[in-house]
Scaffold this active site. Structure first.
Site: not given
Ligand code: APR
Length: 307
Positions: A8, A81, A150, A174
């Site tokens: 991710g 979220r 926090r 959490h």
């Molecule tokens: N495989 C790989 N990457 C994926 C997949 C997948 N199947 N599905 C989604 N992604 C990627 C998205 O393309 C995106 O770049 O996961 C990334 C998530 O990034 P953001 O949307 O920016 O979310 P972020 O704020 O990084 O949070 C990620 O962490 O704190 C937790 O609640 C939050 O569950 C969330 C996670």
């Protein structure tokens, strides 16, 4: 040199990679489902090294084969979220994504330690453990370090003291399910209840419990990532340096705190083997009660899973 893979490349993932790269903790691979995103961010981070003086190798990829033989894998993939959305709403989508991610981790990095960050944290960490088939001590979740951060930040603000002197303790699930523990929270060794009245502590506890939602409400889209990535790196460092730090983590309970078969935030000893020990604290009656309720919610979430 250690190999770290971050699944991710969104806000949490990329900021984590930045922090890891700056600390030169190992070679880093960043993957995402979106083509070009991890490659572009990796290139940017490589160039930042020439200015910030780090030599860390950062590679972006869409191919799981590139995570092969990682020592540590950090999962941040999934859907973040949105305002008004509960963590439970996320269960369906994110458990499917993390199921797939975890099967790839098991295939390419069967000996890795896995830190999950994707929400709803305690439930998705359970999915990651089941889908990798790894020993529970090798798969755990990041939540408590963020929640304690926090809580500590709010305490320092209230006392007008340095954050460096505050050691907070938060356990439980959490989000809305966490249980901050004022009696185990100290300021340079002084227990919090000796420095602040109960009503003030209750107000800070309340703000801590809603800490993630407060930021989601302000950002309008997406959720927190600076403190989450800082928390991930603290845990990653404990594993990579085998430093045996005592930190709260979402760990698989096998009887501790009267709980069995669920992931739950508890203080643990973290080292190269993952969770090397779970510490059991004595709780007062109201804290035990919140903990029981919190665990029931997580158990319900797990029972909804299709795995
Ligand atoms: N495989 C790989 N990457 C994926 C997949 C997948 N199947 N599905 C989604 N992604 C990627 C998205 O393309 C995106 O770049 O996961 C990334 C998530 O990034 P953001 O949307 O920016 O979310 P972020 O704020 O990084 O949070 C990620 O962490 O704190 C937790 O609640 C939050 O569950 C969330 C996670």
């Amino acid at each position: 040199m250690a190999k770290i893979s971050v699944i991710g490349a969104g806000n949490v993932g990329a900021t984590t990679v930045q922090r890891l790269a700056e600390l030169e903790l190992g070679e880093i691979v960043m993957t995402d489902i979106v083509e070009g995103l991890p490659q572009g961010k990796a290139l940017d981070l490589m160039q930042a090294g020439a200015i910030n003086d780090y030599d860390t190798q950062v590679t972006g990829t869409n191919d799981y084969a590139d995570i092969a033989d990682s020592d540590l894998v950090i999962i941040t993939a999934g859907i973040a979220r949105k305002p008004g959305m509960s963590r439970e709403d996320l269960i369906k989508t994110n458990s499917k994504i993390i199921g797939e991610v975890s099967r790839n981790i098991a295939e390419y990095s069967p000996n890795s330690i896995v830190i999950n960050v994707t929400n709803p944290l305690d439930i998705i960490t359970y999915v990651a453990m089941k889908a990798t088939g790894f020993e529970p001590k090798k798969v755990f979740g990041m939540s408590g370090v963020l929640d304690t951060g926090r809580f500590a930040s709010f305490i320092a603000e209230e006392l007008k003291c340095s954050k460096k002197d505050v050691e907070a303790m938060v356990i439980g699930g959490h989000g809305d399910l966490m249980v901050p523990l004022p009696q185990y929270t100290t300021i340079s060794g002084v227990p919090l209840p000796e420095l602040l009245p109960d009503e003030t502590i209750a107000r800070l506890v309340e703000r801590t419990v809603n800490g993630g939602a407060e930021i989601v409400g302000l950002l309008k889209q997406g959720s927190a990532f600076y403190a989450p990535s800082a928390a991930i790196v603290r845990m990653a460092e404990a594993v990579l340096k085998d430093s045996k730090r005592i930190l709260p983590a979402s760990a698989y309970l096998e009887g501790q705190y009267g709980q069995e078969g669920i992931y739950f935030g508890v203080p643990v000893k973290l080292g190269a083997n993952g969770i090397e020990e779970i510490l059991e604290l004595e709780l007062d009656e109201s804290q035990s009660e919140i903990l029981r309720k919190s665990s029931e919610t997580i158990r319900r979430g797990i029972s909804q899973l299709d795995i």
